[in-house]
Enzyme design. Structure first.
Site, PDB file in Angstrom:
ATOM      1  N   HIS A 101      31.824  41.668  41.259  1.00 39.95           N
ATOM      2  CA  HIS A 101      32.296  43.012  41.585  1.00 39.95           C
ATOM      3  C   HIS A 101      32.760  43.807  40.365  1.00 39.95           C
ATOM      4  O   HIS A 101      33.031  45.010  40.475  1.00 39.95           O
ATOM      5  CB  HIS A 101      33.411  42.949  42.635  1.00 39.95           C
ATOM      6  CG  HIS A 101      33.376  44.084  43.599  1.00 39.95           C
ATOM      7  ND1 HIS A 101      33.966  44.046  44.840  1.00 39.95           N
ATOM      8  CD2 HIS A 101      32.817  45.316  43.522  1.00 39.95           C
ATOM      9  CE1 HIS A 101      33.767  45.195  45.481  1.00 39.95           C
ATOM     10  NE2 HIS A 101      33.081  45.976  44.687  1.00 39.95           N
ATOM     11  N   ASP A 124      35.808  44.975  51.486  1.00 44.32           N
ATOM     12  CA  ASP A 124      36.137  43.819  50.655  1.00 44.32           C
ATOM     13  C   ASP A 124      37.340  43.073  51.232  1.00 44.32           C
ATOM     14  O   ASP A 124      38.241  43.692  51.800  1.00 44.32           O
ATOM     15  CB  ASP A 124      36.463  44.329  49.244  1.00 44.32           C
ATOM     16  CG  ASP A 124      36.380  43.267  48.167  1.00 44.32           C
ATOM     17  OD1 ASP A 124      36.604  42.084  48.466  1.00 44.32           O
ATOM     18  OD2 ASP A 124      36.107  43.628  47.002  1.00 44.32           O
ATOM     19  N   HIS A 126      39.367  41.747  49.237  1.00 42.20           N
ATOM     20  CA  HIS A 126      40.360  41.951  48.175  1.00 42.20           C
ATOM     21  C   HIS A 126      40.472  43.428  47.829  1.00 42.20           C
ATOM     22  O   HIS A 126      39.526  44.192  48.017  1.00 42.20           O
ATOM     23  CB  HIS A 126      39.948  41.166  46.928  1.00 42.20           C
ATOM     24  CG  HIS A 126      39.619  39.729  47.201  1.00 42.20           C
ATOM     25  ND1 HIS A 126      38.349  39.320  47.539  1.00 42.20           N
ATOM     26  CD2 HIS A 126      40.393  38.622  47.205  1.00 42.20           C
ATOM     27  CE1 HIS A 126      38.351  37.999  47.734  1.00 42.20           C
ATOM     28  NE2 HIS A 126      39.581  37.561  47.549  1.00 42.20           N
ATOM     29  N   ASP A 128      41.104  44.491  44.653  1.00 43.95           N
ATOM     30  CA  ASP A 128      40.528  44.652  43.304  1.00 43.95           C
ATOM     31  C   ASP A 128      41.252  45.734  42.499  1.00 43.95           C
ATOM     32  O   ASP A 128      40.624  46.496  41.756  1.00 43.95           O
ATOM     33  CB  ASP A 128      39.024  44.938  43.388  1.00 43.95           C
ATOM     34  CG  ASP A 128      38.240  43.747  43.911  1.00 43.95           C
ATOM     35  OD1 ASP A 128      38.777  42.625  43.883  1.00 43.95           O
ATOM     36  OD2 ASP A 128      37.092  43.924  44.350  1.00 43.95           O
ATOM     37  N   HIS A 141      36.506  40.867  37.759  1.00 44.24           N
ATOM     38  CA  HIS A 141      35.982  41.261  39.076  1.00 44.24           C
ATOM     39  C   HIS A 141      37.100  41.574  40.074  1.00 44.24           C
ATOM     40  O   HIS A 141      36.826  42.110  41.142  1.00 44.24           O
ATOM     41  CB  HIS A 141      35.006  40.209  39.626  1.00 44.24           C
ATOM     42  CG  HIS A 141      35.635  38.985  40.226  1.00 44.24           C
ATOM     43  ND1 HIS A 141      34.966  38.192  41.146  1.00 44.24           N
ATOM     44  CD2 HIS A 141      36.847  38.407  40.049  1.00 44.24           C
ATOM     45  CE1 HIS A 141      35.746  37.184  41.509  1.00 44.24           C
ATOM     46  NE2 HIS A 141      36.883  37.290  40.846  1.00 44.24           N
ATOM     47  N   ASP A 228      31.401  44.236  49.098  1.00 46.27           N
ATOM     48  CA  ASP A 228      31.509  42.863  48.629  1.00 46.27           C
ATOM     49  C   ASP A 228      31.234  41.958  49.825  1.00 46.27           C
ATOM     50  O   ASP A 228      31.892  42.081  50.865  1.00 46.27           O
ATOM     51  CB  ASP A 228      32.919  42.633  48.076  1.00 46.27           C
ATOM     52  CG  ASP A 228      33.088  41.291  47.396  1.00 46.27           C
ATOM     53  OD1 ASP A 228      32.467  40.308  47.833  1.00 46.27           O
ATOM     54  OD2 ASP A 228      33.880  41.219  46.430  1.00 46.27           O
ATOM     55  N   ASP A 230      32.125  39.111  50.390  1.00 43.93           N
ATOM     56  CA  ASP A 230      33.267  38.328  50.859  1.00 43.93           C
ATOM     57  C   ASP A 230      34.155  39.114  51.811  1.00 43.93           C
ATOM     58  O   ASP A 230      35.116  38.575  52.366  1.00 43.93           O
ATOM     59  CB  ASP A 230      34.057  37.724  49.696  1.00 43.93           C
ATOM     60  CG  ASP A 230      34.921  38.713  48.911  1.00 43.93           C
ATOM     61  OD1 ASP A 230      35.287  39.770  49.440  1.00 43.93           O
ATOM     62  OD2 ASP A 230      35.238  38.406  47.752  1.00 43.93           O
ATOM     63  N   GLU A 273      28.500  40.185  44.847  1.00 42.48           N
ATOM     64  CA  GLU A 273      29.093  38.856  45.022  1.00 42.48           C
ATOM     65  C   GLU A 273      28.257  37.890  45.863  1.00 42.48           C
ATOM     66  O   GLU A 273      28.787  36.930  46.415  1.00 42.48           O
ATOM     67  CB  GLU A 273      30.524  38.956  45.578  1.00 42.48           C
ATOM     68  CG  GLU A 273      31.524  39.657  44.662  1.00 42.48           C
ATOM     69  CD  GLU A 273      31.976  38.839  43.459  1.00 42.48           C
ATOM     70  OE1 GLU A 273      31.579  37.657  43.350  1.00 42.48           O
ATOM     71  OE2 GLU A 273      32.713  39.386  42.612  1.00 42.48           O
TER      72      GLU A 273
END
Length: 301
Positions: A101, A124, A126, A128, A141, A228, A230, A273
Site C-alpha cells: 500500500h 482498508d 488499517h 495507514d 505501507h 487494500d 486486507d 496488497e
C-alpha cells in the site's frame, strides 16, 4: 464511470513492508484475468506493464530513522507518479495494481495535481496514518495516507514536488479494525471520517456507502478509490500480508463497488496488497478482479 478508456499500471513493490511476495501481486491479478474481465465490459484497456522497482542490497539496510527502504520506496513512487500523471493527461482512467500500500503515495502524487479537491475512499483494515514517529514497525505501507495529508518524512510528503496531496476532510476510511494509538489521535485531531467495522455492522454496507457517496459528492471534484484486499475478511481474501479477522465480506465489498459504479464518482483506483505466496489458488487476486468488474459496471442482469 466517467471514462471507458482504462490504463492499467502494475507496481511490483514489496519494500514498504517486510513480507516478501506482494511484489508478485500485479502478475497474480493479470493471471486472474483482469484485462479480459474489463474488456468484456466493452472498456478500452491499455496495459502499460509494470513500473520498475529497484531492490536494495539486502545485506545493506537502507533505512533512515524509522523508515524501512525509504529511498527505494520514494524512487518507485516517483516513477509511478509520472506514469499516472501521463495517463490522466491523455484522458484515461488510471487503474493501479499493487504491490504493497505504500504505492498510494505515488498514485496520489500523480493524480491530485489534476484536481482542485480530490476525495479518497480508503477501503482498508488499517488507517495507514502512521509516520516514522508513530509507526511500531517502520513499514511505509502503514504511512501513505498520513504522507498524503502532509505528515511524515519530507522525501515522501513532497514527492512529485508538492504537498499535501489531499485534505483530511476529503477522506473516508471504510472497514477499519486495526488502528494504532497515534492514528487514533490523528483521526480525531483532523476530523477524518471513518466507518469502522462497528459502523458497518451496525448501519449495514448500503447505508455506509450511501453516506460516503453523499459526503464526497458535496465536497470533492473527483474521487480516488484505494482498496487494500486486507479490508476484506481473511476467509474471503487470505493472500494478504497483514490479515485482520472480522473484516468486510465478499458480498458487502461487491455491493460497495456496485454502488460506486452507479454513483459515477470514481475517477481513479488502485487495488493493493495481493500476496500470491500467502494465497490459496490465487483466490485473493480473483476476488480483486471480481471487485474491479463490479466497480466498472458489471451486473448479473
Amino acid at each position: 464511470m466517467l471514462n471507458k478508456d482504462i490504463s492499467v499500471i502494475g507496481v511490483p513493490m514489496d519494500l514498504g513492508q517486510n513480507r516478501r511476495g506482494v511484489d508478485m501481486g500485479p502478475s497474480a491479478i493479470r493471471y486472474a484475468g483482469v484485462i479480459e474481465r474489463l474488456e468484456a465490459l466493452k472498456l478500452n484497456i491499455e496495459d502499460l506493464g509494470d513500473i520498475e522497482i529497484k531492490r536494495p542490497d539486502r545485506r545493506k539496510l537502507n533505512n533512515e530513522g524509522n523508515l524501512r527502504n525509504l529511498e527505494e520506496v520514494a524512487t518507485g513512487n516517483e516513477n509511478l507518479a509520472l506514469a499516472v500523471d501521463e495517463v490522466i493527461k491523455k484522458g484515461n482512467f488510471p487503474l493501479v495494481l499493487g504491490g504493497d500500500h505504500s504505492i498510494s503515495i505515488g498514485s496520489l502524487a500523480g493524480i491530485s495535481k489534476h484536481y482542485e479537491n480530490l476525495g479518497v475512499i480508503w477501503y482498508d483494515a488499517h488507517a495507514d496514518l502512521n509516520s516514522g514517529e508513530t509507526s511500531p514497525s517502520g513499514n511505509i505501507h502503514g504511512m501513505p495516507l498520513g504522507v498524503s495529508i502532509g505528515i511524515g518524512h519530507e522525501r515522501l510528503v513532497k514527492l512529485g514536488g508538492y504537498g499535501p496531496k489531499i485534505k483530511p476532510e476529503n477522506i473516508v476510511i471504510i472497514g477499519a479494525r486495526s488502528i494504532d494509538e497515534g492514528e487514533r489521535k490523528l483521526i480525531k485531531e483532523k476530523g477524518i471520517k471513518v466507518f469502522t467495522m462497528h459502523e458497518v455492522d451496525r448501519l449495514g454496507m448500503s447505508k455506509v456507502m450511501g453516506e460516503t457517496i453523499n459526503y464526497l459528492k458535496e465536497r470533492t471534484d473527483s474521487v480516488h478509490l484505494s482498496l487494500d484486499l486486507d479490508g476484506l475478511d481473511p476467509m474471503d481474501a487470505p493472500g494478504v500480508g497483514t490479515p485482520v479477522i472480522g473484516g468486510l465480506s465478499y458480498r458487502e465489498s461487491h455491493l460497495a463497488m456496485e454502488m460506486l459504479a452507479e454513483a459515477k464518482i470514481i475517477t481513479s483506483a488502485e487495488f493493493v496488497e495481493v500476496n500470491p505466496i500467502l494465497d490459496e489458488k490465487n483466490k485473493t487476486a480473483s476476488v480483486a478482479v471480481g471487485l474491479m468488474g463490479s466497480l466498472f459496471g458489471e451486473k448479473l442482469l
